[in-house]
Design a protein around this motif. Structure first.
Motif, PDB file in Angstrom:
ATOM      1  N   ARG A 150      -5.223   9.900  -8.909  1.00 38.19           N
ATOM      2  CA  ARG A 150      -6.638  10.538  -9.496  1.00 38.19           C
ATOM      3  C   ARG A 150      -7.405  11.070  -8.439  1.00 38.19           C
ATOM      4  NH1 ARG A 150      -7.373   6.824 -14.431  1.00 38.19           N
ATOM      5  NH2 ARG A 150      -8.292   5.884 -13.038  1.00 38.19           N
ATOM      6  N   PRO A 151      -8.318  11.961  -8.030  1.00 40.09           N
ATOM      7  CA  PRO A 151      -9.393  11.286  -6.947  1.00 40.09           C
ATOM      8  C   PRO A 151     -10.051  10.627  -6.610  1.00 40.09           C
ATOM      9  CG  PRO A 151      -9.034  13.866  -8.197  1.00 40.09           C
ATOM     10  CD  PRO A 151      -8.404  12.240  -8.830  1.00 40.09           C
ATOM     11  N   ASP A 152     -10.623   9.938  -7.807  1.00 41.51           N
ATOM     12  CA  ASP A 152     -11.673   8.488  -7.726  1.00 41.51           C
ATOM     13  C   ASP A 152     -10.856   7.230  -7.878  1.00 41.51           C
ATOM     14  OD1 ASP A 152     -10.462   8.619 -10.367  1.00 41.51           O
ATOM     15  OD2 ASP A 152     -12.743   8.474 -11.599  1.00 41.51           O
ATOM     16  N   ASP A 153      -9.338   7.409  -7.621  1.00 36.02           N
ATOM     17  CA  ASP A 153      -8.390   5.911  -7.654  1.00 36.02           C
ATOM     18  C   ASP A 153      -8.576   5.105  -6.251  1.00 36.02           C
ATOM     19  OD1 ASP A 153      -7.903   6.258 -10.137  1.00 36.02           O
ATOM     20  OD2 ASP A 153      -6.104   6.910  -9.552  1.00 36.02           O
ATOM     21  N   PHE A 154      -9.623   3.849  -6.286  1.00 35.94           N
ATOM     22  CA  PHE A 154      -9.349   2.899  -4.815  1.00 35.94           C
ATOM     23  C   PHE A 154      -8.205   2.369  -5.162  1.00 35.94           C
ATOM     24  CE2 PHE A 154      -9.471  -0.319  -2.498  1.00 35.94           C
ATOM     25  CZ  PHE A 154     -11.123  -0.008  -1.231  1.00 35.94           C
ATOM     26  N   VAL A 155      -6.911   2.988  -3.553  1.00 31.00           N
ATOM     27  CA  VAL A 155      -5.926   2.440  -3.690  1.00 31.00           C
ATOM     28  C   VAL A 155      -5.766   1.558  -2.835  1.00 31.00           C
ATOM     29  CG1 VAL A 155      -3.630   3.135  -3.383  1.00 31.00           C
ATOM     30  CG2 VAL A 155      -4.704   4.681  -3.956  1.00 31.00           C
ATOM     31  N   ASP A 182     -13.391  -2.483 -12.041  1.00 33.73           N
ATOM     32  CA  ASP A 182     -13.237  -1.573 -12.062  1.00 33.73           C
ATOM     33  C   ASP A 182     -11.635  -0.567 -12.579  1.00 33.73           C
ATOM     34  OD1 ASP A 182     -13.017   0.938 -10.479  1.00 33.73           O
ATOM     35  OD2 ASP A 182     -13.157  -0.140  -8.286  1.00 33.73           O
ATOM     36  N   PRO A 183     -11.559  -0.145 -13.674  1.00 36.17           N
ATOM     37  CA  PRO A 183     -10.168   0.697 -13.962  1.00 36.17           C
ATOM     38  C   PRO A 183      -9.877   1.838 -12.921  1.00 36.17           C
ATOM     39  CG  PRO A 183     -12.025   1.524 -15.436  1.00 36.17           C
ATOM     40  CD  PRO A 183     -12.889   0.675 -14.423  1.00 36.17           C
ATOM     41  N   ASN A 184     -10.717   2.299 -11.888  1.00 35.53           N
ATOM     42  CA  ASN A 184     -10.187   3.123 -10.879  1.00 35.53           C
ATOM     43  C   ASN A 184      -9.477   2.297  -9.973  1.00 35.53           C
ATOM     44  OD1 ASN A 184     -11.422   5.670 -12.319  1.00 35.53           O
ATOM     45  ND2 ASN A 184     -13.226   4.881 -11.510  1.00 35.53           N
ATOM     46  N   LEU A 185      -9.341   0.975  -9.226  1.00 35.94           N
ATOM     47  CA  LEU A 185      -8.389  -0.336  -8.390  1.00 35.94           C
ATOM     48  C   LEU A 185      -6.565   1.074  -9.442  1.00 35.94           C
ATOM     49  CD1 LEU A 185     -10.254  -2.871  -8.719  1.00 35.94           C
ATOM     50  CD2 LEU A 185     -10.154  -1.000  -6.919  1.00 35.94           C
ATOM     51  N   LEU A 186      -6.058   0.816  -7.917  1.00 32.56           N
ATOM     52  CA  LEU A 186      -4.538   0.487  -8.026  1.00 32.56           C
ATOM     53  C   LEU A 186      -3.921   0.557  -7.284  1.00 32.56           C
ATOM     54  CD1 LEU A 186      -2.335   3.135  -9.685  1.00 32.56           C
ATOM     55  CD2 LEU A 186      -2.239   4.548  -8.125  1.00 32.56           C
ATOM     56  N   GLU A 224       2.792   7.397   6.159  1.00 29.13           N
ATOM     57  CA  GLU A 224       2.686   8.328   5.216  1.00 29.13           C
ATOM     58  C   GLU A 224       1.642   7.486   3.710  1.00 29.13           C
ATOM     59  OE1 GLU A 224       5.326  10.577   3.596  1.00 29.13           O
ATOM     60  OE2 GLU A 224       6.294  11.505   5.040  1.00 29.13           O
ATOM     61  N   VAL A 225       2.546   5.469   3.899  1.00 25.27           N
ATOM     62  CA  VAL A 225       2.354   5.138   3.101  1.00 25.27           C
ATOM     63  C   VAL A 225       0.865   4.464   3.248  1.00 25.27           C
ATOM     64  CG1 VAL A 225       2.491   2.940   1.076  1.00 25.27           C
ATOM     65  CG2 VAL A 225       4.528   4.501   2.377  1.00 25.27           C
ATOM     66  N   TYR A 226       0.585   3.967   4.116  1.00 25.44           N
ATOM     67  CA  TYR A 226      -0.738   3.894   5.052  1.00 25.44           C
ATOM     68  C   TYR A 226      -2.092   4.084   4.869  1.00 25.44           C
ATOM     69  CZ  TYR A 226       1.725  -0.173   6.939  1.00 25.44           C
ATOM     70  OH  TYR A 226       2.571  -1.372   7.331  1.00 25.44           O
ATOM     71  N   SER A 227      -1.642   6.461   5.077  1.00 29.59           N
ATOM     72  CA  SER A 227      -2.210   7.272   4.783  1.00 29.59           C
ATOM     73  C   SER A 227      -2.976   7.604   3.782  1.00 29.59           C
ATOM     74  CB  SER A 227      -2.604   8.510   5.578  1.00 29.59           C
ATOM     75  OG  SER A 227      -0.890   8.833   4.636  1.00 29.59           O
ATOM     76  N   ILE A 228      -2.410   7.000   2.043  1.00 29.90           N
ATOM     77  CA  ILE A 228      -2.231   8.078   1.261  1.00 29.90           C
ATOM     78  C   ILE A 228      -3.947   5.947   0.929  1.00 29.90           C
ATOM     79  CG2 ILE A 228      -1.516   6.432  -1.854  1.00 29.90           C
ATOM     80  CD1 ILE A 228       1.230   8.722  -0.401  1.00 29.90           C
ATOM     81  N   ALA A 229      -3.293   5.312   1.203  1.00 30.16           N
ATOM     82  CA  ALA A 229      -4.203   4.085   1.060  1.00 30.16           C
ATOM     83  C   ALA A 229      -5.642   3.491   1.114  1.00 30.16           C
ATOM     84  CB  ALA A 229      -3.419   2.667   1.181  1.00 30.16           C
ATOM     85  N   ASP A 230      -6.318   3.301   0.705  1.00 32.30           N
ATOM     86  CA  ASP A 230      -7.651   2.607   0.832  1.00 32.30           C
ATOM     87  C   ASP A 230      -8.027   1.933   1.553  1.00 32.30           C
ATOM     88  OD1 ASP A 230      -9.241   5.610  -0.284  1.00 32.30           O
ATOM     89  OD2 ASP A 230      -8.221   4.632  -1.826  1.00 32.30           O
ATOM     90  N   ALA A 231      -7.394   0.488   0.910  1.00 32.31           N
ATOM     91  CA  ALA A 231      -7.119  -0.826   1.782  1.00 32.31           C
ATOM     92  C   ALA A 231      -6.378  -1.734   1.681  1.00 32.31           C
ATOM     93  CB  ALA A 231      -8.324  -1.802   0.907  1.00 32.31           C
ATOM     94  N   TYR A 232      -5.568  -2.585   2.150  1.00 30.59           N
ATOM     95  CA  TYR A 232      -4.098  -3.287   2.595  1.00 30.59           C
ATOM     96  C   TYR A 232      -4.772  -4.607   2.536  1.00 30.59           C
ATOM     97  CZ  TYR A 232       0.061  -5.125   4.327  1.00 30.59           C
ATOM     98  OH  TYR A 232       1.154  -5.365   4.423  1.00 30.59           O
TER      99      TYR A 232
END
Length: 244
Positions: A150-155, A182-186, A224-232
């Motif tokens: 989702r657009p508001d997910d923090f990955v 925070d239910p938007n965490l993924l 590609e995987v790193y670009s999708i994420a917001d944090a590692y």
């Protein structure tokens, strides 16, 4: 500095014991090529043992390249076996390459002379990966949407082998608690290993729908995987030589 060399990669050797890491013709290959020195990685598989025996019989120098260390927990019987065997095996190598201080200490403990241990490191081209991930930013939202993010997910992203030293129990426990606030965490867990089933079962019970376990990703696809994420996240309790 840089160097160039010729190489031959055997993709599907005809093994006498399929699936057992035992290439029965390795001695014939070494003899045919007339090599001056043989580098072997580890010493437990059939292929490396055959290469070692071939070189010992013919007096060909052997360099062992291995990432052993003594801090990992091991069964008592294995410690005893190593204490008896490794001092003998270590004397047969012309040199040992270790990817760090722990490797030097390991082989020094088992009697390999310090002057024959060469210390290096495992390396990733971090700058190239970061540049590739940055170049994918324009496609980031599309790639996330294709994965159902989702657009508001923090990955949050973890990449690595799913083994006990990676602290996956700490990661999943903390993540489950965080999703209550925070239910938007993924969480994306990328990798394979003996902890895979535990991670999947824990996620289904304590953070359903907010954790995804993906298979290992080829090196060239990591950006590609790193670009999708917001944090590692890297929750390891012990990492001697990790590339995670």
């Amino acid at each position: 500095c840089s160097f160039h060399y010729d190489s031959e990669v055997i993709h599907e050797p005809k093994s006498r014991y399929p699936g057992s890491h035992d290439f029965g013709q390795i001695g014939e290959l070494i003899a045919r090529e007339g090599v001056d020195v043989v580098i072997i990685c580890a010493y437990v598989h059939g292929t490396t043992r055959r290469a070692w025996l071939h070189c010992k019989r013919r007096g060909t120098p052997i360099v062992l390249a291995i990432d052993s260390e003594r801090k990992s927990r091991r069964p008592a019987w294995k410690k005893v076996a190593k204490s008896l065997l490794l001092p003998v095996i270590g004397k047969t190598f012309s040199a040992v390459w270790a990817p760090g201080r722990l490797g030097r200490e390991y082989w020094g403990h088992y009697g390999v002379p310090n002057e024959t241990i060469f210390e290096g490191s495992y390396c990733l081209d971090s700058a190239a990966i970061a540049a590739a991930a940055e170049a994918l930013k324009p496609k980031r939202e599309r790639m996330r949407a294709e994965m159902g993010i989702r657009p508001d997910d923090f990955v949050m992203l973890f990449v690595g082998r799913l083994i006990d030293q990676r602290g996956l129990d700490y990661l999943l426990t903390a993540f489950a608690q965080a999703t209550l606030a925070d239910p938007n965490l993924l969480l994306l867990v990328v990798g394979a290993g003996p902890w895979k089933q535990w991670v999947e079962e824990f996620a289904r019970e304590y953070c359903p729908g907010r954790t995804r376990v993906l298979p290992p990703v080829p090196y060239q696809d990591l950006p590609e995987v790193y670009s999708i994420a917001d944090a590692y996240v890297q929750p390891s309790v012990f990492e001697p030589y990790s590339l995670s």
